[in-house]
Design an enzyme around this catalytic site. Structure first.
Site, PDB file in Angstrom:
ATOM      1  N   HIS A 129       0.855  -1.196   0.000  1.00 58.98           N
ATOM      2  CA  HIS A 129       0.000   0.000   0.000  1.00 58.98           C
ATOM      3  C   HIS A 129       0.887   1.240   0.000  1.00 58.98           C
ATOM      4  CE1 HIS A 129      -3.156   2.815   1.144  1.00 58.98           C
ATOM      5  NE2 HIS A 129      -4.005   1.884   0.766  1.00 58.98           N
ATOM      6  N   ASP A 148      -8.009  -5.040  -0.327  1.00 62.13           N
ATOM      7  CA  ASP A 148      -8.479  -5.902  -1.421  1.00 62.13           C
ATOM      8  C   ASP A 148      -8.147  -7.375  -1.218  1.00 62.13           C
ATOM      9  OD1 ASP A 148      -7.556  -3.152  -3.384  1.00 62.13           O
ATOM     10  OD2 ASP A 148      -9.607  -3.870  -3.086  1.00 62.13           O
TER      11      ASP A 148
HETATM   12  C1  SDX Z   1      -6.063   0.277  -3.048  1.00 60.75           C
HETATM   13  O1  SDX Z   1      -4.150   4.713  -1.936  1.00 60.75           O
HETATM   14  C2  SDX Z   1      -5.213   4.152  -1.371  1.00 60.75           C
HETATM   15  O2  SDX Z   1      -5.697   4.528  -0.348  1.00 60.75           O
HETATM   16  C3  SDX Z   1      -5.783   2.952  -2.176  1.00 60.75           C
HETATM   17  C4  SDX Z   1      -6.832   2.103  -1.475  1.00 60.75           C
HETATM   18  C5  SDX Z   1      -8.106   2.883  -1.237  1.00 60.75           C
HETATM   19  O3  SDX Z   1      -8.848   2.527  -0.286  1.00 60.75           O
HETATM   20  O4  SDX Z   1      -8.409   3.805  -2.056  1.00 60.75           O
HETATM   21  O5  SDX Z   1      -6.341   1.636  -0.233  1.00 60.75           O
HETATM   22  C6  SDX Z   1      -7.238   0.907  -2.345  1.00 60.75           C
HETATM   23  O6  SDX Z   1      -5.777   0.667  -4.163  1.00 60.75           O
HETATM   24  C7  SDX Z   1      -5.239  -0.743  -2.302  1.00 60.75           C
HETATM   25  C8  SDX Z   1      -4.024  -1.259  -3.168  1.00 60.75           C
HETATM   26  C9  SDX Z   1      -4.538  -2.340  -4.128  1.00 60.75           C
HETATM   27  N1  SDX Z   1      -3.472  -2.711  -5.072  1.00 60.75           N
HETATM   28  C10 SDX Z   1      -2.843  -3.918  -5.006  1.00 60.75           C
HETATM   29  O7  SDX Z   1      -3.056  -4.760  -4.125  1.00 60.75           O
HETATM   30  C11 SDX Z   1      -1.851  -4.171  -6.141  1.00 60.75           C
HETATM   31  C12 SDX Z   1      -0.569  -4.797  -5.577  1.00 60.75           C
HETATM   32  N2  SDX Z   1       0.141  -3.752  -4.799  1.00 60.75           N
HETATM   33  C13 SDX Z   1       1.191  -3.015  -5.480  1.00 60.75           C
HETATM   34  O8  SDX Z   1       1.054  -2.856  -6.847  1.00 60.75           O
HETATM   35  C14 SDX Z   1       1.686  -1.788  -4.682  1.00 60.75           C
HETATM   36  O9  SDX Z   1       1.922  -2.229  -3.416  1.00 60.75           O
HETATM   37  C15 SDX Z   1       0.827  -0.533  -4.629  1.00 60.75           C
HETATM   38  C16 SDX Z   1       0.435  -0.070  -5.991  1.00 60.75           C
HETATM   39  C17 SDX Z   1      -0.388  -0.783  -3.805  1.00 60.75           C
HETATM   40  C18 SDX Z   1       1.664   0.543  -3.920  1.00 60.75           C
HETATM   41  O10 SDX Z   1       2.697   0.856  -4.774  1.00 60.75           O
HETATM   42  P1  SDX Z   1       3.829   1.940  -4.361  1.00 60.75           P
HETATM   43  O11 SDX Z   1       3.486   2.646  -3.112  1.00 60.75           O
HETATM   44  O12 SDX Z   1       4.122   2.775  -5.579  1.00 60.75           O
HETATM   45  O13 SDX Z   1       5.049   1.045  -3.990  1.00 60.75           O
HETATM   46  P2  SDX Z   1       6.094   0.490  -5.037  1.00 60.75           P
HETATM   47  O14 SDX Z   1       5.390  -0.056  -6.241  1.00 60.75           O
HETATM   48  O15 SDX Z   1       7.136   1.537  -5.230  1.00 60.75           O
HETATM   49  O16 SDX Z   1       6.692  -0.779  -4.237  1.00 60.75           O
HETATM   50  C19 SDX Z   1       7.806  -0.630  -3.343  1.00 60.75           C
HETATM   51  C20 SDX Z   1       8.557  -1.948  -3.434  1.00 60.75           C
HETATM   52  C21 SDX Z   1       8.995  -2.302  -4.863  1.00 60.75           C
HETATM   53  O17 SDX Z   1      10.126  -3.161  -4.760  1.00 60.75           O
HETATM   54  P3  SDX Z   1      11.622  -2.457  -4.911  1.00 60.75           P
HETATM   55  O18 SDX Z   1      11.621  -1.696  -6.223  1.00 60.75           O
HETATM   56  O19 SDX Z   1      11.772  -1.549  -3.695  1.00 60.75           O
HETATM   57  O20 SDX Z   1      12.572  -3.643  -4.887  1.00 60.75           O
HETATM   58  O21 SDX Z   1       7.701  -3.033  -3.019  1.00 60.75           O
HETATM   59  C22 SDX Z   1       7.498  -3.923  -4.113  1.00 60.75           C
HETATM   60  C23 SDX Z   1       7.867  -3.158  -5.371  1.00 60.75           C
HETATM   61  O22 SDX Z   1       8.272  -4.052  -6.403  1.00 60.75           O
HETATM   62  N3  SDX Z   1       6.074  -4.296  -4.105  1.00 60.75           N
HETATM   63  C24 SDX Z   1       5.602  -5.515  -4.323  1.00 60.75           C
HETATM   64  C25 SDX Z   1       4.217  -5.416  -4.161  1.00 60.75           C
HETATM   65  N4  SDX Z   1       3.880  -4.151  -3.855  1.00 60.75           N
HETATM   66  C26 SDX Z   1       5.047  -3.449  -3.836  1.00 60.75           C
HETATM   67  N5  SDX Z   1       6.206  -6.677  -4.638  1.00 60.75           N
HETATM   68  C27 SDX Z   1       5.407  -7.761  -4.793  1.00 60.75           C
HETATM   69  N6  SDX Z   1       4.060  -7.747  -4.645  1.00 60.75           N
HETATM   70  C28 SDX Z   1       3.436  -6.591  -4.342  1.00 60.75           C
HETATM   71  N7  SDX Z   1       2.111  -6.558  -4.196  1.00 60.75           N
END
Ligand code: SDX
Length: 428
Positions: A307, A364
């Site tokens: 998140h 989710d």
């Molecule tokens: C919602 O913002 C809100 O409030 C949203 C929400 C709401 O109520 O409106 O809460 C609803 O959208 C919840 C999120 C639902 N999405 C997912 O579950 C999709 C999977 N999650 C990711 O795509 C990610 O965690 C996000 C999009 C939710 C957050 O992305 P960020 O903050 O941009 O973080 P990032 O992508 O920069 O990740 C940081 C690190 C990275 O690794 P490094 O580059 O540091 O090595 O964490 C890793 C990412 O690759 N990572 C994951 C991961 N999420 C982040 N690795 C594997 N699986 C994951 N799910």
């Protein structure tokens, strides 16, 4: 604590005011930065940038706190109803008995949708994703209620647009589901609870005796409450940006639906259940899929994990996870997807890759398991999120206008070509 921040650029000192919120959050107000220094700030994804001041929702990502108008969601999920929470978010206070009854009555008077909306729906292929149809039909309401286009509508007319949308979104959603499944939507029933009526329209068909179990009504109220607002997330920021141009409530909300559809945002709930079903089909080897999620060369991500703000457990996920066991056992359903989800959670919460990046289950991760238990098809999961989020979007859109905020228009840093002359095609 200082009431200003000092910025030193090329040896010159600039003072910028510090803004402190009611929960002691601090921000540096940079509204005079460019005029003072000719510099702007750059913050891809707005990870460090506050877009507004808001009194609607407070969340603390480190502590896993979420409150609507100061009330903890744990208490609201336990004691309130979705319609009462909608009133709280939109009007800023818990309603009295009469206020709630009147609000509920106004919504129930607006459950039917224009015949023309049904006609537009009939033109969509039955294979269309429900979120695309939902945003189109919500936007189409401006054609049937053109007065909603007037940015200077009197308060009672704005309120009419609000209760109409809260009422009609469930009828539109049920009509979309029945259009794609080739079944018949039951007519809206204003004599039953909002959630019961939605389920009846979804699954009641021509059966006027269709009964919705209280377990289902309670589960749906809880889920919609937990989705109702979440401060400046991607879709809410979209609603505010569209609304800041004085676009109508309906077109602003339609923009929010489109942003929510993305698999990184609200579309994740559908992705989670499809991921769990893929793992189940692959023999349930959760360890293999955890490794895939960690592999930078593999595009697979553990959907429902991570998140932007919560660097601790998403408090909504905790409540939904607890409700999962209860609802599945009350409905007499055994779902291996829940077992796989729990295995993934346990594995991820001890794995350094997830622990180091503070990746926890988000709202989710478990919600789809409950939607599935309620008989809602995967493609409708994000529509359920939109129904839940609607009061929050409305509250934020309303606050934007009450605060008389300017049109949103971010700046940029240009990285393209410097000036150059046009070259005739035969000289290229
Ligand atoms: C919602 O913002 C809100 O409030 C949203 C929400 C709401 O109520 O409106 O809460 C609803 O959208 C919840 C999120 C639902 N999405 C997912 O579950 C999709 C999977 N999650 C990711 O795509 C990610 O965690 C996000 C999009 C939710 C957050 O992305 P960020 O903050 O941009 O973080 P990032 O992508 O920069 O990740 C940081 C690190 C990275 O690794 P490094 O580059 O540091 O090595 O964490 C890793 C990412 O690759 N990572 C994951 C991961 N999420 C982040 N690795 C594997 N699986 C994951 N799910």
């Amino acid at each position: 604590m200082s009431d200003s921040a000092e910025l030193i650029i090329e040896g010159k000192s600039y003072k910028l005011p510090v803004v402190v919120g009611t929960e002691n959050e601090r921000a540096i107000d940079i509204s005079s930065l460019r005029a003072q220094t000719s510099y702007i700030t750059l913050d891809s994804g707005y990870k460090n940038t506050g877009a507004t001041k808001s009194a609607i929702t407070f969340l603390d990502g480190e502590e896993g706190i979420l409150r609507y108008r100061g009330y903890p969601i744990e208490q609201l999920a336990e004691k309130s109803s979705f319609i009462e929470v909608a009133y709280l978010l939109i009007y800023g206070k818990l309603p009295t008995t009469n206020e709630l009854a009147d609000f509920d009555k106004q919504i129930k008077e607006q459950l039917s949708i224009p015949e023309g909306v049904q006609k537009i729906l009939s033109g969509f292929p039955t294979t269309a994703h429900p979120m695309g149809v939902l945003s189109a039909l919500i936007s189409s309401l401006t054609a049937f209620y053109p007065e909603s286009l007037n940015p200077n509508q009197p308060k009672d007319e704005v309120n009419n647009n609000i209760v109409r949308l809260i009422g009609q979104i469930t009828t539109i959603a049920a009509a979309i589901h029945n259009h794609s499944s080739g079944s018949v939507s039951s007519a809206p029933n204003s004599n039953i609870d909002y959630c019961a009526n939605f389920m009846s329209m979804m699954f009641g068909g021509n059966n006027s005796e269709y009964e919705v179990s209280p377990v289902v009504v309670d589960a749906l109220n809880k889920l919609l409450i937990l989705h109702a607002d979440h401060e400046q997330n991607c879709s809410t920021s979209t609603v505010r940006l569209v609304g800041s141009s004085n676009a109508s409530l309906y077109t602003s909300i339609s923009g929010g639906v489109n942003a929510l559809w993305g698999p990184l945002h609200g579309g994740a709930n559908q992705e989670v259940i499809e991921m769990l079903e893929a793992i189940k089909a692959d023999g349930g080897n959760s360890k293999k899929w955890i490794e895939k999620a960690k592999d930078k060369n593999d595009p697979f991500r553990l959907m429902g994990f991570g998140h932007r703000v919560y660097k601790n457990f998403d408090p909504r996920a905790k409540i939904i996870k607890a409700a999962c066991d209860n609802i599945l056992s009350n409905l007499g359903i055994k779902d291996q997807a829940l077992d796989i989800a729990k295995e993934l959670e346990e594995a991820a919460l001890t794995d350094p890759y997830f622990v180091d990046r503070k990746l926890y289950p988000n709202v989710d991760f478990y919600s789809g398991i409950i939607y599935k238990a309620l008989g809602i098809p995967n493609e409708m999961f994000t529509v359920m999120f939109a129904i839940g989020r609607l009061p929050g979007w409305i509250a934020q859109w309303k606050e934007l206008h009450e605060q008389k905020e300017p049109i949103g228009r971010p700046r940029q840093i240009y990285t393209g070509e410097n000036e150059r002359d046009y070259v005739a095609i035969d000289a290229r």
